[in-house]
Design an enzyme around this catalytic site. Structure first.
Site, mmCIF file in Angstrom:
data_model
loop_
_atom_site.group_PDB
_atom_site.id
_atom_site.type_symbol
_atom_site.label_atom_id
_atom_site.label_comp_id
_atom_site.label_asym_id
_atom_site.label_seq_id
_atom_site.Cartn_x
_atom_site.Cartn_y
_atom_site.Cartn_z
ATOM 1 N N LYS A 76 1.274 -1.208 -0.482
ATOM 2 C CA LYS A 76 0.165 0.160 0.160
ATOM 3 C C LYS A 76 1.063 1.208 0.022
ATOM 4 O O LYS A 76 1.856 1.550 0.188
ATOM 5 C CB LYS A 76 -1.020 -0.434 1.318
ATOM 6 C CG LYS A 76 -1.972 0.855 1.404
ATOM 7 C CD LYS A 76 -3.213 0.241 0.140
ATOM 8 C CE LYS A 76 -4.235 0.730 0.234
ATOM 9 N NZ LYS A 76 -5.508 0.161 -0.083
ATOM 10 N N ASN A 87 -16.143 6.631 -5.539
ATOM 11 C CA ASN A 87 -17.206 5.660 -6.428
ATOM 12 C C ASN A 87 -17.157 4.187 -5.767
ATOM 13 O O ASN A 87 -18.666 3.664 -7.063
ATOM 14 C CB ASN A 87 -14.944 5.254 -7.471
ATOM 15 C CG ASN A 87 -15.565 4.252 -7.877
ATOM 16 O OD1 ASN A 87 -16.478 4.074 -8.980
ATOM 17 N ND2 ASN A 87 -13.892 2.902 -8.362
HETATM 18 N N1 GLU Z 1 -7.561 0.223 -3.271
HETATM 19 C C1 GLU Z 1 -8.030 -1.035 -3.369
HETATM 20 C C2 GLU Z 1 -8.370 -1.962 -2.776
HETATM 21 O O1 GLU Z 1 -7.839 -1.775 -1.859
HETATM 22 C C3 GLU Z 1 -7.239 -1.543 -5.246
HETATM 23 C C4 GLU Z 1 -6.202 -1.941 -5.354
HETATM 24 C C5 GLU Z 1 -5.781 -2.117 -6.264
HETATM 25 O O2 GLU Z 1 -6.728 -2.762 -7.129
HETATM 26 O O3 GLU Z 1 -4.441 -2.755 -6.351
HETATM 27 O O4 GLU Z 1 -7.800 -3.038 -2.902
#
Ligand code: GLU
Length: 411
Positions: A88, A203
């Site tokens: 992340k 979204n």
């Molecule tokens: N930010 C999204 C999540 O927390 C998508 C992560 C991604 O597509 O790599 O799952």
């Protein structure tokens, strides 16, 4: 953890991220002044494939938060069994206080800061809170410039015109919808008799509202960061989305700031509610789709839903989780519910690597198959071992990670 039968040393190895990268990025603001911001990329585990996870722009994005979210990503990719690890990223900033040009500058600076740590086979970022396809496009461009390569698979969540996949923008909600439909069918409920409350109209929340409305559920309350509206007889999310676009808030049809047209509200049988109040409204399904830690030990006891479907990452604290469990409220955890986003990211990444282009129905069918398989696996584990869905999802995910770590000789 105890279900996995690991030694203390092995547990310790899993409980720490592989890498924590921290940098300070600096940009020149439109007025000529300098702005320095803390930026992070935490790479938790890559036993099952390249690190994968979004980047968020938020004042509260710090090392601890990004670390916890990176761990969740590792579990999430394992629960849906796609060949990625977990990571992340974050910039500690409120992007709403920046111009578009400044947002572009911090996005490009982020990629330059972490250019050696990311890559199509190393670590593949994506959107998260307050980041979007435009930002992903700037980031891909910056990466390709810096490395002098063609690298559409370096990042996912890109615009359709620049290496994106159909269905990525609606994927988180669509995945959550498939999970809920499966659960509702298994429990023998009729969607038409189910009242839903949704916190968050970004979204994921907005698309979820649309999916549910289309399938006959009654959406009784919706909110955004300004607050929400409640209508016992049901709200129309399509109309709300139109007003949100026009006025910036979900109650825009009735209120301008704190001044509301009470007569019109009475006629439509709706009223304004705060975000705190919203969580405690009578309903069958509560969907937190905004930020983390909104269901806590303070309000868990006042939650009346039968099902809590976690679209946000980490909306329920561990203390609240225990209270909900005691109240026999079924919590469908984030690592399962919201995994549709990263699943379609995986489709986008594969398309970037192969040069293929999938159709909308290909994406939708494959997403449905993966989400339902994951749901069944978690549900089986929960029933077999008498676990909550969250515990079962962690066991399913961790088992896969541990297996991969053992094969590689890391454990
Ligand atoms: N930010 C999204 C999540 O927390 C998508 C992560 C991604 O597509 O790599 O799952």
């Amino acid at each position: 953890m105890k279900h996995l039968k690991l030694t203390d040393v092995q547990q310790k190895k899993f409980l720490e991220p592989n890498h924590i990268h921290k940098k300070t990025i600096e940009i020149t603001r439109d007025d000529g002044s300098k702005l320095s911001l803390p930026a992070f990329r935490v790479q938790y585990n890559n036993a099952r494939g390249p690190y994968k996870g979004g980047i968020r722009y938020h004042p509260q994005a710090d090392e601890d938060e990004v670390k916890a979210l990176a761990a969740l990503m590792a579990i999430k990719t394992a629960v849906v069994n796609i060949p990625f690890g977990g990571s992340k990223g974050g910039i500690q900033v409120n992007p709403k206080e920046l111009s578009k040009k400044e947002v572009e500058a911090i996005s490009r600076a982020y990629v330059r800061a972490f250019v050696d740590n990311i890559g199509p086979d190393i670590d593949v970022p994506a959107p998260d809170v307050n980041t979007n396809p435009d930002i992903m496009a700037w980031m891909r461009d910056e990466y390709e410039k810096a490395t002098e390569t063609y690298a559409p698979a370096v990042i996912t969540g890109k615009p359709l015109s620049y290496g994106g996949s159909v269905g990525r923008d609606t994927a988180t909600a669509r995945g959550a919808f498939f999970i809920l439909q499966e659960l509702v069918e298994r429990e023998g409920f009729d969607p038409k008799e189910l009242r839903v409350v949704i916190q968050g109209f970004g979204n994921a929340g907005a698309h979820m509202a649309e999916n549910l409305h289309g399938a006959g559920y009654t959406i009784v309350a919706i909110s955004d960061s300004h607050g929400g509206i409640y209508g016992e007889e049901g709200l129309d999310p399509v109309r709300i989305a139109k007003y949100k676009k026009k006025t910036g808030s979900v109650s825009g049809e009735y209120c301008e700031g704190s001044v509301c047209d009470i007569e019109k509200m009475k006629m439509d049988n709706v009223r304004q509610v705060s975000n705190e109040e919203l969580l405690e409204l009578p309903c069958d399904i509560l969907i937190p789709a905004a930020l983390d830690s909104v269901i806590t030990e303070k309000n868990a006891d006042k939650i009346h839903a039968k099902i809590v479907l976690e679209i946000a990452n980490g909306p329920t604290t561990p203390e609240a989780d225990a209270i909900l469990d005691k109240k026999k409220i079924k919590v469908v955890p984030d690592v399962l519910t919201n995994a549709g986003g990263v699943t379609v990211s995986y489709f986008e990444w594969s398309q970037g690597k192969s040069g293929e282009q999938w159709t909308e129905s290909q994406v939708d069918d494959e997403l449905k198959r993966i989400m339902i398989d994951a749901y069944r696996e978690v549900s089986r584990e929960a029933h077999r071992e008498k676990l909550t869905y969250r515990q079962a999802a962690f066991v399913v995910g961790l088992k896969r990670i541990v297996e991969a770590m053992k094969v590689r000789g890391w454990l």
